[in-house]
Design an enzyme around this catalytic site. Structure first.
Site, mmCIF file in Angstrom:
data_model
loop_
_atom_site.group_PDB
_atom_site.id
_atom_site.type_symbol
_atom_site.label_atom_id
_atom_site.label_comp_id
_atom_site.label_asym_id
_atom_site.label_seq_id
_atom_site.Cartn_x
_atom_site.Cartn_y
_atom_site.Cartn_z
ATOM 1 N N SER A 94 0.809 -1.271 0.031
ATOM 2 C CA SER A 94 -0.071 -0.080 0.269
ATOM 3 C C SER A 94 0.966 1.024 -0.165
ATOM 4 O O SER A 94 2.053 1.063 0.295
ATOM 5 C CB SER A 94 -0.880 0.221 1.179
ATOM 6 O OG SER A 94 -0.102 0.310 2.260
ATOM 7 N N ASP A 95 0.323 2.306 -0.486
ATOM 8 C CA ASP A 95 0.986 3.620 0.069
ATOM 9 C C ASP A 95 0.756 3.990 1.221
ATOM 10 O O ASP A 95 -0.253 3.288 2.051
ATOM 11 C CB ASP A 95 0.409 4.652 -0.947
ATOM 12 C CG ASP A 95 1.184 5.888 -1.230
ATOM 13 O OD1 ASP A 95 2.410 5.972 -0.350
ATOM 14 O OD2 ASP A 95 0.988 6.802 -2.168
ATOM 15 N N TRP A 96 1.504 4.638 2.044
ATOM 16 C CA TRP A 96 1.350 5.233 3.330
ATOM 17 C C TRP A 96 0.225 5.630 3.714
ATOM 18 O O TRP A 96 0.074 6.944 3.244
ATOM 19 C CB TRP A 96 2.807 6.104 3.661
ATOM 20 C CG TRP A 96 3.813 4.976 3.809
ATOM 21 C CD1 TRP A 96 4.774 4.887 5.037
ATOM 22 C CD2 TRP A 96 4.552 4.181 3.091
ATOM 23 N NE1 TRP A 96 6.029 4.360 4.931
ATOM 24 C CE2 TRP A 96 5.669 3.640 3.575
ATOM 25 C CE3 TRP A 96 4.076 3.612 1.789
ATOM 26 C CZ2 TRP A 96 6.478 2.447 3.292
ATOM 27 C CZ3 TRP A 96 4.977 2.669 1.199
ATOM 28 C CH2 TRP A 96 6.243 2.293 1.940
ATOM 29 N N GLY A 97 -0.595 5.158 4.577
ATOM 30 C CA GLY A 97 -1.905 5.825 4.898
ATOM 31 C C GLY A 97 -2.869 5.256 3.856
ATOM 32 O O GLY A 97 -4.090 6.003 3.837
ATOM 33 N N GLY A 98 -2.637 4.488 3.022
ATOM 34 C CA GLY A 98 -3.827 3.970 2.209
ATOM 35 C C GLY A 98 -4.627 2.748 2.148
ATOM 36 O O GLY A 98 -5.297 2.301 1.232
#
Length: 752
Positions: free
Chosen positions: A277-281
């Protein structure tokens, strides 16, 4: 936007004395009995020996700035950290942001430096996969020396809008160009036995509302544009990991989108590595995992650690199968094994880096990517007759501008200018930053017999008086852009257009050097005889610009992105959702006690252009841009003659390219194609950068990418080339139709 604003990443100071810590935990016994040549079988054998808790531990990672005390291993301030499994020899993984160098935003590791490449658009402007590969190999080497084994590199999102704040990181508007250069960059990174990602999958085409926006497009158009760029990059670069994006695509979050992650990526393309995932995604547990997400990155930035304890419970309840969990871990290990990261331990301490040699790589990339947009009256290269030159603006006396965000490199030589942001989505992790490479000082060194003065341009009267008294004026224009925020418009900020116009009125021999994140409007273009697009040119940008201006290096860059003549030409004149977001931010500021209640809801972005991105849109609409895709001038000239076109089962064109000028130089013949009789815009199907001496001729063969010739047929499903006649153009840019021919292609189909 707090989650986004905390995204950080970077590397360890080379040469810094640190405690000896093994990045690869010692292997106590051979892990798995599968043949070493089959990475997946080997990974499955390792997974078979894991406990449930060990498997869960590998599918969510720490965000080091917020993870103190959560691991017994050393936490380097960076983007990510995943502990290994000592008894099985699974290595510890450290992740760094990386697109333009080993990142170190806001200098979270004091004193740490790295080599800063020019912007991704500058690399794309080289139209040279070898330039892209060399840049990737360089930053990969520095990452390994700094004890990182995963780089969050490989951005190939297409430029659909010229105001996108993150355009500078990417590789332009064409899927073939972005895919080939993105793949080469990834391959270069991974030549160091570390992992590179490809990102952000998919359609992460604007920064405004990127955490909530819903990108809408039909499947065929998506396959023929953004997904094709990813597909080519994955084929050429074989990245160990794919990073899914923040935004939604057709109603589902990218990181829990089964159509993207499972159907397209893993089934149709046969991708073997892992999806991070992207960070916070991440927004869910069972839904995300069952859709194809394999690892939660920077877990502290999500609302919950979705792939930690909740995933274990979901497996125990049968909401996620044990086979799916095993697949997640096996994919993670496969990506590490196939890239060499699994079997090549990180150094115990940071290693010494050959920064001077690496700076040469950055400078070559900048020189290859700088584009000479205009050169009337052969104003450039700077004539020896110029005895007094005035350089104005852009902080050219101290350095060159860089783009902001998670890609920010703290370059060798330091930051002569750093300006913190007072507000906005990027404020907590971004500063306006310059690299210490002064174009003014480089010009003085290159022209020792010339008086070169500098003015910052703030005093208009003094500036006009100075340029009138000079033989030539060089004005540096800057536009700073950053991750997490889009440019509100395409104008140069701080009234620079008025300054340039005033200088040109006073001095007819004026050169404009543009340090921008992408296209900007140029209302003064008819007054200024020479314009150089320098992008964000990296830590040797000053030297590269001076070499281009003085003629030591012949400009050879070609635009990887269309420059509009006015803001109304692109599909969307301003960022979608910007007015709503600005209004909510103002309301939150006015009511700080309830600021959290003012949240931007999800909103749609309808990509009405479909697959006709960039130059294809302009041709489809009959619009004439300021400068077309593929455009770029030289201090010499090139001619194309004697084309031989071959059709049938494939399409190729062999053409004679001649350097008709008096200087050695590089050219980029470009092949564009469309069905004969169709009103569809032409598509870039092949290109090749070549270097020729004065008078030299060379026959060059351009072979069309079959998927560019085809349309995507969702009913097939797959790619379909319609049999029949096709018109080809061999041109200097996307609008050049001086040399065309027609050939016949056989009907064909290809897998998705």
């Amino acid at each position: 936007m707090k989650i986004v604003a905390m995204l950080l990443g970077g590397s360890l100071l080379a040469g810094l004395a640190t405690p000896a810590v093994l990045a690869r935990e010692p292997q106590q016994q051979a892990a798995g009995t599968a043949p070493a040549g089959d990475a997946r079988a080997r990974a499955e054998a390792i997974v078979a020996r894991m406990t449930l808790d060990e498997k869960i531990a590998l599918v969510h990672g720490l965000f080091p700035p917020m993870a103190e005390g959560k691991t017994r291993n050393e936490l380097i301030p960076s983007a990510g950290h995943i502990d290994g499994i000592r008894r099985l020899g699974v290595p510890l993984v450290r992740e760094s942001d990386a697109s333009l160098g080993v990142a170190n935003q806001v200098e979270q590791r004091k004193g740490d430096v790295a080599t800063a490449l020019p912007s991704g658009l500058a690399t794309a402007a080289s139209f040279d996969p070898e330039i892209a590969r060399a840049g990737g190999a360089m930053i990969g080497a520095e990452a390994r020396a700094k004890r990182f084994n995963v780089l969050l590199a490989g951005g190939v999102n297409l430029t659909r809008d010229p105001w996108n704040g993150r355009n500078f990181e990417y590789l332009g508007e064409d899927p073939l160009l972005a895919g080939l250069l993105g793949g080469a960059h990834i391959a270069g990174v991974q030549s160091n036995q570390i992992v590179s990602t490809v990102k952000h999958f998919a359609l992460n085409a604007q920064e405004t509302g990127r955490m909530v926006a819903d990108a809408r497009i039909d499947e065929a158009a998506l396959r023929m544009s953004d997904l094709l760029a990813f597909q080519i990059a994955i084929e050429k670069g074989r990245p160990g990991s794919v990073m899914c994006a923040y935004n939604k695509v057709n109603g589902d979050w990218s990181c829990e989108n089964p159509r993207l992650l499972t159907d397209v990526l893993k089934r149709d393309w046969g991708y073997r590595g892992w999806v991070m995932s992207d960070w916070g995604g991440v927004h869910s547990t069972a839904k995300a995992v069952n859709a194809g997400l394999d690892q939660e990155s920077g877990q502290e930035l999500d609302k919950a650690i979705f792939l930690g304890a909740p995933l274990k419970q979901a497996v125990q309840k049968g909401e996620v199968s044990r086979a799916r969990l095993d697949d997640m871990v096996a994919r993670y290990l496969t990506g590490l094994i196939e890239t060499g990261a699994y079997d090549t331990p990180m150094p115990e301490n940071a290693l010494t880096i050959a920064y001077d040699q690496h700076a040469d790589v950055a400078q070559r990339a900048a020189e290859a990517g700088i584009v000479l947009l205009k050169n009337e009256r052969t104003l450039l290269p700077l004539a020896a007759s110029a005895k007094r030159i005035v350089v104005i603006g852009g902080n050219a006396d101290v350095g060159v501008l860089s783009g902001g965000g998670s890609s920010q490199v703290r370059s060798v030589g330091g930051a002569p200018i750093e300006i913190p942001l007072a507000y906005g989505a990027a404020a907590s992790f971004v500063r306006i930053t310059y690299h210490a490479s002064s174009p003014l000082e480089a010009l003085r060194a290159a022209l020792p017999g010339v008086q070169i003065d500098y003015l910052d341009g703030r005093n208009l009267n003094a500036t006009v008086d100075a340029v009138k008294a000079a033989d030539l004026a060089i004005v540096f224009a800057t536009q700073w852009t950053t991750e997490a925020e889009d440019a509100p418009n395409l104008r140069l900020p701080d009234h620079q257009d008025a300054l340039i116009a005033a200088i040109a009125d006073a001095q007819p021999r004026t050169v404009a050097v543009m340090e921008t994140g992408g296209p900007v409007l140029m209302p003064w273009i008819d007054k200024v005889p020479a314009v150089v697009q320098a992008w964000y040119p990296g830590q040797r940008g000053g030297e590269a610009i001076a070499n281009i201006l003085t003629g030591k290096v012949n400009p050879s860059g070609r635009l990887p992105i269309t420059f509009p003549a006015d803001a109304g030409q692109p599909p969307r004149p301003t960022p979608v959702g910007l007015e709503r977001m600005t209004s909510l931010e103002a309301q939150a500021a006015a009511n700080p006690a309830n600021a959290s209640s003012y949240q931007l809801p999800s909103f749609p972005i309808d990509y009405v252009e479909g697959a006709d991105v960039g130059y294809r849109w302009y041709e489809k609409k009959g619009q004439t841009p300021l400068f077309p895709f593929g455009h770029g001038l030289s201090y010499t000239s090139f001619a194309y003659r004697k084309p031989v076109v071959k059709g049938g089962r494939s399409l190729s064109v062999t053409v004679e390219v001649t350097n008709t000028g008096k200087r050695a130089g590089a050219d980029v013949p470009q092949l564009y194609v469309r069905p004969e009789g169709s009103n569809a815009p032409m598509r870039l199907a092949a290109f090749q950068r070549i270097e020729l001496q004065p008078g030299e001729k060379r026959r060059v063969t351009l072979t069309a990418e079959p998927r560019v010739l085809a349309d995507y047929d969702t009913a097939l499903p797959g790619w379909r080339i319609a049999g029949g006649r096709y018109r080809v153009a061999i041109g200097h840019d996307a609008t050049d139709r001086k040399l065309t021919a027609v050939t016949t292609l056989d009907a064909a189909t290809m897998k998705p």
